[in-house]
Design a protein around this motif. Structure first.
Motif, mmCIF file in Angstrom:
data_model
loop_
_atom_site.group_PDB
_atom_site.id
_atom_site.type_symbol
_atom_site.label_atom_id
_atom_site.label_comp_id
_atom_site.label_asym_id
_atom_site.label_seq_id
_atom_site.Cartn_x
_atom_site.Cartn_y
_atom_site.Cartn_z
ATOM 1 N N GLY A 1 0.084 -1.929 6.627
ATOM 2 C CA GLY A 1 -0.741 -1.067 5.787
ATOM 3 C C GLY A 1 -2.025 -0.594 6.424
ATOM 4 O O GLY A 1 -2.831 0.062 5.763
ATOM 5 N N ARG A 2 -2.205 -0.863 7.716
ATOM 6 C CA ARG A 2 -3.489 -0.554 8.350
ATOM 7 C C ARG A 2 -3.517 0.802 9.039
ATOM 8 O O ARG A 2 -4.591 1.327 9.314
ATOM 9 C CB ARG A 2 -3.840 -1.660 9.346
ATOM 10 N N VAL A 55 0.860 -1.184 0.000
ATOM 11 C CA VAL A 55 0.000 0.000 0.000
ATOM 12 C C VAL A 55 0.899 1.238 0.000
ATOM 13 O O VAL A 55 1.811 1.356 0.817
ATOM 14 C CB VAL A 55 -0.922 0.029 1.226
ATOM 15 N N VAL A 56 0.649 2.146 -0.924
ATOM 16 C CA VAL A 56 1.439 3.366 -1.064
ATOM 17 C C VAL A 56 0.614 4.552 -0.581
ATOM 18 O O VAL A 56 -0.580 4.647 -0.876
ATOM 19 C CB VAL A 56 1.853 3.583 -2.534
ATOM 20 N N ARG A 94 -4.708 10.417 11.749
ATOM 21 C CA ARG A 94 -4.419 9.091 11.207
ATOM 22 C C ARG A 94 -5.668 8.518 10.557
ATOM 23 O O ARG A 94 -6.794 8.974 10.785
ATOM 24 C CB ARG A 94 -3.878 8.163 12.285
ATOM 25 N N TRP A 95 -5.429 7.493 9.763
ATOM 26 C CA TRP A 95 -6.469 6.722 9.113
ATOM 27 C C TRP A 95 -6.208 5.256 9.449
ATOM 28 O O TRP A 95 -5.084 4.761 9.292
ATOM 29 C CB TRP A 95 -6.427 6.907 7.600
ATOM 30 N N ARG A 138 -1.558 1.763 18.710
ATOM 31 C CA ARG A 138 -2.440 1.463 17.563
ATOM 32 C C ARG A 138 -3.892 1.839 17.849
ATOM 33 O O ARG A 138 -4.642 2.197 16.939
ATOM 34 C CB ARG A 138 -2.357 -0.019 17.210
ATOM 35 N N ASP A 139 -4.299 1.754 19.132
ATOM 36 C CA ASP A 139 -5.678 2.109 19.458
ATOM 37 C C ASP A 139 -5.860 3.603 19.697
ATOM 38 O O ASP A 139 -6.956 4.052 20.039
ATOM 39 C CB ASP A 139 -6.173 1.314 20.667
ATOM 40 N N GLY A 140 -4.782 4.384 19.537
ATOM 41 C CA GLY A 140 -4.873 5.830 19.683
ATOM 42 C C GLY A 140 -4.552 6.349 21.069
ATOM 43 O O GLY A 140 -4.574 7.564 21.287
ATOM 44 N N THR A 141 -4.250 5.462 22.024
ATOM 45 C CA THR A 141 -3.930 5.905 23.380
ATOM 46 C C THR A 141 -2.647 6.733 23.384
ATOM 47 O O THR A 141 -1.633 6.326 22.815
ATOM 48 C CB THR A 141 -3.760 4.702 24.323
#
Length: 382
Positions: free
Chosen positions: A190-191, A146-147, A207-208, A254-257
């Motif tokens: 890529g997540r 994924v780019v 972030r996405w 990863r969960d935004g914490t």
């Protein structure tokens, strides 16, 4: 692929330590190098922009200065150089490489920048942008191919984009009320994509996740920025809780914490790199007027990298906490529990700089030749 599971947030009050002790970890043996990676025929300088764990490197071979002509290149682990094709143009940049040897960047045509992906054999695929979109540049690639990058919309506003392996491309959009946003880095799977959005001239880390909509990483802060994410999706950057408040270096799981990193100073700090296990390096004014290069361990504890009162810079860190940068214009490595070591220069040259390190012990950077030209180089740690 270099950019590039922690504890709960806590106070910024902590002691500041300095590295000392015996050389251990990645840099146990005497470093070897630098190995001059050279340039393409006719060019005079070069630089590595990314390296994977196999030691395959990508970057630029350059000619001239004003104007400068950039040619995307790939170096095998043994240093062999290959020009990457630039379909539709004669120049371009390759910005990142994943663990499968697939790289991403862009080609400069006569009218615009066009994103490109080069497979492990160096064959190029270019992205046809939607009508009205233009000047699209790719900056990072995941191990799933994924780019991500940025383009100008038909209304000339910057938006991030995501380009999937099947050729599908999506505009990543902006926060409600914002005018533009930019994607800057992506996790190995890529997540997780990180970047920055702009509201009334103030930056906000965003972030996405899993192809979902854009979200803020520090929604309650006055401003924030997170330009890097490690392979596991942990982002690093800084924030200000108020317009006049002190900077707060931080990481985001990863969960935004949010996890605050030690910074017992009201003065500026910049976060430059995050390693695979959560070590973070940066640069700031801990004790003005002199700046300090620093490292935070995965628990957020701060350590000052020893500089003996000289100018120092740090740019990257590996999974063991070995940091690399420069001291007195010489490439330097700081093992987490070992003695600082200055790396070599090229014959006849007098400057070098290190700015990437892999977990497998390859350090990449630049060094001057006897003719005063900057060449891409690498060193090998024990």
């Amino acid at each position: 692929m270099l950019r590039n599971c922690r504890r709960s947030a806590w106070s910024l009050v902590a002691s500041v330590a300095v590295f000392s002790g015996t050389l251990t970890g990645t840099a146990q043996a005497t470093p070897s190098g630098p190995v001059d990676l050279g340039t393409l025929p006719g060019d005079d300088s070069s630089t590595v922009l990314a390296v994977n764990e196999a030691g395959v490197m990508v970057g630029l071979s350059m000619a001239g200065r004003d104007p400068r002509h950039d040619h995307p290149v790939r170096w095998e682990a043994n240093g062999g150089i290959t020009a990457l094709p630039t379909p539709g143009g004669s120049e371009g940049q390759v910005r990142d490489i994943n663990e499968n040897g697939v790289s991403a960047g862009y080609v400069l045509t006569a009218t615009a920048a066009v994103p490109a992906r080069w497979d492990a054999q160096g064959q190029a695929t270019t992205l046809q942008v939607p009508p009205g979109y233009h000047n699209a540049t790719a900056f990072a690639i995941s191990d799933t191919d994924v780019v991500v990058g940025n383009w100008l919309t038909p209304s000339d506003e910057y938006h991030g984009f995501r380009w999937d392996p099947d050729g599908q491309v999506a505009d990543l959009g902006v926060l409600p009320g914002d005018t533009w946003g930019m994607a800057e880095d992506i996790s190995a799977d890529g997540r997780v994509i990180v970047g920055v959005a702009n509201r009334a001239g103030t930056g906000h880390a965003v972030r996405w996740v899993d192809g979902g909509p854009i979200t803020e990483l520090a929604p309650l802060s006055y401003s924030s920025g997170a330009h890097i994410v490690n392979d596991h999706g942990v982002a690093a950057g800084s924030m200000h809780e108020t317009g006049s408040g002190p900077p707060i270096p931080a990481t985001w799981d990863r969960d935004g914490t949010i996890h605050r990193l030690d910074w017992p100073s009201p003065h500026s700090v910049w976060v430059y790199g995050i390693g695979s296990t959560g070590y973070v390096v940066g640069y700031g004014y801990l004790n003005p007027p002199s700046p300090s290069a620093v490292i935070w361990d995965p628990d957020g504890h701060l350590t000052v990298l020893p500089d003996d009162g000289h100018y120092v810079d740090v740019e990257a860190v590996d999974g063991e906490g070995t940091a690399v940068g420069s001291l007195e214009s010489r490439a330097t490595v700081w093992p987490r529990n070992g003695a600082r070591t200055q790396l070599g220069t090229l014959p006849g040259g007098n400057r070098s700089q290190a700015y990437r390190i892999t977990d497998s012990g390859r350090v990449v950077g630049t060094a001057t030749t006897a003719a005063g030209k900057d060449h891409a180089v690498y060193w090998t740690l024990g």
